[in-house]
Write a protein that holds these residues in place. Structure first.
Motif, short mmCIF file in Angstrom:
data_model
loop_
_atom_site.label_atom_id
_atom_site.label_comp_id
_atom_site.label_asym_id
_atom_site.label_seq_id
_atom_site.Cartn_x
_atom_site.Cartn_y
_atom_site.Cartn_z
N ALA A 38 0.81 -1.22 0.00
CA ALA A 38 0.00 0.00 0.00
C ALA A 38 0.84 1.26 0.00
CB ALA A 38 -0.94 0.00 1.21
N GLY A 39 2.12 1.15 0.36
CA GLY A 39 2.99 2.32 0.36
C GLY A 39 3.58 2.61 1.72
N SER A 40 4.66 3.39 1.71
CA SER A 40 5.41 3.69 2.93
C SER A 40 4.71 4.71 3.81
CB SER A 40 6.80 4.20 2.56
OG SER A 40 7.50 4.65 3.71
N ASP A 41 4.65 4.44 5.10
CA ASP A 41 4.17 5.40 6.10
C ASP A 41 5.33 6.01 6.88
OD1 ASP A 41 1.46 5.19 5.56
OD2 ASP A 41 1.16 3.52 6.95
N VAL A 42 6.40 5.24 7.04
CA VAL A 42 7.51 5.68 7.88
C VAL A 42 8.15 6.96 7.34
CG1 VAL A 42 9.80 5.08 8.75
CG2 VAL A 42 7.98 3.38 8.79
N ALA A 43 8.29 7.06 6.01
CA ALA A 43 8.92 8.24 5.42
C ALA A 43 8.11 9.50 5.69
CB ALA A 43 9.09 8.04 3.91
N ILE A 44 6.80 9.34 5.86
CA ILE A 44 5.92 10.48 6.13
C ILE A 44 5.92 10.83 7.61
CG2 ILE A 44 3.54 11.32 5.98
CD1 ILE A 44 3.15 9.35 3.65
N ARG A 45 5.97 9.82 8.45
CA ARG A 45 5.78 10.03 9.88
C ARG A 45 7.07 10.33 10.64
NH1 ARG A 45 2.11 4.85 11.43
NH2 ARG A 45 2.80 5.50 13.50
N MET A 46 8.19 9.79 10.16
CA MET A 46 9.42 9.86 10.93
C MET A 46 10.49 10.67 10.19
SD MET A 46 8.31 8.09 13.47
CE MET A 46 9.78 7.83 14.48
N THR A 47 11.58 11.00 10.91
CA THR A 47 12.68 11.76 10.32
C THR A 47 14.01 11.05 10.55
OG1 THR A 47 13.00 13.06 12.35
CG2 THR A 47 11.47 13.94 10.71
N ALA A 48 15.01 11.50 9.81
CA ALA A 48 16.37 11.03 9.99
C ALA A 48 17.01 11.77 11.16
CB ALA A 48 17.16 11.25 8.70
N PRO A 49 18.20 11.37 11.61
CA PRO A 49 18.88 12.08 12.69
C PRO A 49 18.97 13.58 12.43
CG PRO A 49 20.02 10.03 12.27
CD PRO A 49 18.96 10.17 11.20
N GLY A 50 18.74 14.37 13.47
CA GLY A 50 18.77 15.81 13.35
C GLY A 50 17.51 16.41 12.78
N GLY A 51 16.47 15.57 12.62
CA GLY A 51 15.21 16.07 12.09
C GLY A 51 15.17 16.21 10.58
N GLN A 52 16.20 15.70 9.92
CA GLN A 52 16.24 15.78 8.46
C GLN A 52 15.25 14.79 7.84
OE1 GLN A 52 18.16 18.04 6.69
NE2 GLN A 52 18.47 18.83 8.76
N PRO A 53 14.70 15.09 6.66
CA PRO A 53 13.77 14.16 6.03
C PRO A 53 14.48 12.90 5.57
CG PRO A 53 14.26 15.98 4.55
CD PRO A 53 14.86 16.34 5.89
N LEU A 54 13.76 11.79 5.59
CA LEU A 54 14.30 10.54 5.08
C LEU A 54 14.34 10.58 3.56
CD1 LEU A 54 12.27 8.20 7.44
CD2 LEU A 54 14.75 8.46 7.47
N ASN A 55 15.23 9.81 2.98
CA ASN A 55 15.37 9.73 1.53
C ASN A 55 14.39 8.69 1.01
OD1 ASN A 55 16.10 9.48 -1.12
ND2 ASN A 55 18.26 9.03 -0.74
N SER A 56 13.28 9.14 0.44
CA SER A 56 12.23 8.22 -0.01
C SER A 56 12.64 7.41 -1.23
CB SER A 56 10.95 9.01 -0.32
OG SER A 56 11.19 9.97 -1.33
N ASP A 57 13.75 7.76 -1.88
CA ASP A 57 14.23 7.00 -3.03
C ASP A 57 15.15 5.85 -2.63
OD1 ASP A 57 12.93 8.56 -4.99
OD2 ASP A 57 14.51 10.09 -4.88
N ARG A 58 15.47 5.79 -1.36
CA ARG A 58 16.38 4.76 -0.87
C ARG A 58 15.60 3.78 -0.02
NH1 ARG A 58 21.41 6.08 3.19
NH2 ARG A 58 22.20 3.95 3.46
N GLY A 59 15.48 2.55 -0.49
CA GLY A 59 14.70 1.56 0.24
C GLY A 59 14.40 0.36 -0.63
N LEU A 60 13.18 -0.13 -0.54
CA LEU A 60 12.80 -1.36 -1.23
C LEU A 60 12.91 -1.23 -2.75
CD1 LEU A 60 11.83 -4.02 0.04
CD2 LEU A 60 9.49 -3.35 -0.51
N VAL A 61 12.56 -0.06 -3.28
CA VAL A 61 12.60 0.13 -4.73
C VAL A 61 14.04 0.15 -5.24
CG1 VAL A 61 12.02 1.67 -6.63
CG2 VAL A 61 10.39 1.34 -4.76
N SER A 62 14.91 0.89 -4.56
CA SER A 62 16.32 0.91 -5.00
C SER A 62 16.96 -0.46 -4.80
CB SER A 62 17.10 1.99 -4.24
OG SER A 62 17.12 1.73 -2.84
N LEU A 63 16.53 -1.19 -3.78
CA LEU A 63 17.05 -2.54 -3.55
C LEU A 63 16.63 -3.48 -4.67
CD1 LEU A 63 18.47 -4.61 -1.66
CD2 LEU A 63 16.22 -5.01 -0.63
#
Length: 267
Positions: A38-63
Motif C-alpha cells: 500500500a505504500g510507505s508510512d515511515v517516510a511520512i511520519r518519521m525523520t532522519a537524525p537531526g530532524g532531516q527528512p528521510l530519503n524516499s528513493d532509498r529503500g525497497l525500490v532501490s534494492l
C-alpha cells in the motif's frame, strides 16, 4: 538472526506503529522493513537524525534494482537508513504502482531477511492474504504476528485470515491485540475466539492502544515517552518476541543433535 513478519487481516489496526515501537525497544540489533504494497508510512511520519527528512528513493525500490545481482547483509543495509533515535529502517514503496518493479524479488528477499548475520528483521507486511505479493516474505519468517483490534469485525477477519494462512505458512503463529488497557474483557474475548479454533497460536500479546504514546511515532509526541502504556507493554512484548526468535528452531536443534561430538564417529 531471524525474520518476524507483522501483518493485519483487515485495514490498519496499528501494524506500522507496532513495528516502530517493537523496533525501538528490541534488545539487540534490528532492521525494520516496510513490505506493505500500500505504500510507505515511515517516510511520512518519521525523520532522519537531526530532524532531516528521510530519503524516499532509498529503500525497497532501490534494492529491487541492485538486488538482481544478489542479496546479502551489505546490500540490504546499503539500501536502509537510520531514523532519529537510531533505528535502522528500509523504506517501502512510495505508491502501490511501484510494486510491479519488485518482480521476483520477494522470495529471495524473505530468505535473506531470515538469514541476516548482523540483525533481526521486523517486516511490516501490512494487510496479508493468500494472493498478496509480499506473501513470500511472510512464508520465510520464523514468526508471523497477526495484529488486530478487539472489535468484532477485526476478530472476524482475523479468524478468516488465520484459517486461510495456516495452509500457506509453516512459521510459528502469534496474535497481538491492540486494545485499551482497560478493555481486558475485550482482549479475553479475542483469546476465547482463538481457543475455539483448531489452529495452534503459539503466542498471544496485548499491546496497549495508547494515542499519547503513539503520537511519538507520528512526529507529534510531547512529554516522557517511557511513562506511556504503549512503551510499558511494548517493552515486555519486544523482549519476549526477541527471545522466541532468538532460540534455535526445531530444524536447527535437530541438526545440532545430529552432529557428532568431539572425538565421536557416527556411522
Amino acid at each position: 538472526m531471524a525474520l518476524v513478519a507483522l501483518a493485519s487481516a483487515k485495514g490498519s489496526p496499528g501494524v506500522t506503529t507496532a513495528g516502530l515501537v517493537l523496533g525501538a525497544l528490541w534488545p539487540r540489533q534490528v532492521l525494520l522493513t516496510e513490505c506493505d504494497p500500500a505504500g510507505s508510512d515511515v517516510a511520512i511520519r518519521m525523520t532522519a537524525p537531526g530532524g532531516q527528512p528521510l530519503n524516499s528513493d532509498r529503500g525497497l525500490v532501490s534494492l529491487a534494482a541492485a538486488g538482481r545481482k544478489g542479496l546479502g547483509d551489505e546490500v540490504i543495509m546499503a539500501h536502509s537508513q537510520q531514523l532519529d533515535g537510531g533505528l535502522d529502517v528500509m523504506l517501502g514503496v512510495r505508491s502501490p504502482e511501484q510494486i510491479g518493479g519488485m518482480g521476483g524479488l520477494w522470495a529471495p528477499l524473505g530468505i535473506t531477511f531470515n538469514q541476516m548475520h548482523g540483525a533481526d528483521v521486523l517486516a511490516d507486511c501490512g494487510r496479508i492474504g493468500p494472493s498478496s505479493p509480499q506473501l513470500p516474505v511472510v512464508q520465510a519468517a520464523r514468526l508471523v504476528v497477526l495484529v488486530c483490534s478487539a472489535t468484532g469485525s477485526s476478530v472476524a477477519h482475523l479468524r478468516e485470515r488465520l484459517s486461510s494462512l495456516v495452509h500457506h505458512v509453516d512459521a510459528r503463529l502469534a496474535v497481538m491485540v491492540v486494545a485499551d488497557p482497560k478493555r481486558r474483557d475485550g482482549v479475553k474475548q479475542v483469546w476465547s475466539v482463538l481457543d475455539a479454533m483448531s489452529i495452534q497460536i503459539h503466542h498471544r500479546w496485548h499491546l496497549a492502544y495508547d494515542p499519547i504514546g503513539a503520537s511519538f511515532f507520528d512526529g507529534r509526541g510531547h512529554g516522557r515517552l517511557e511513562k506511556t502504556a504503549l512503551i510499558r507493554t511494548g517493552s515486555e512484548i519486544a523482549a519476549e518476541m526477541a527471545s522466541v526468535v532468538g532460540a534455535p528452531s526445531q530444524y536447527e536443534y535437530d541438526m545440532a543433535q545430529a552432529l557428532p561430538r568431539d572425538g565421536e564417529v557416527r556411522r
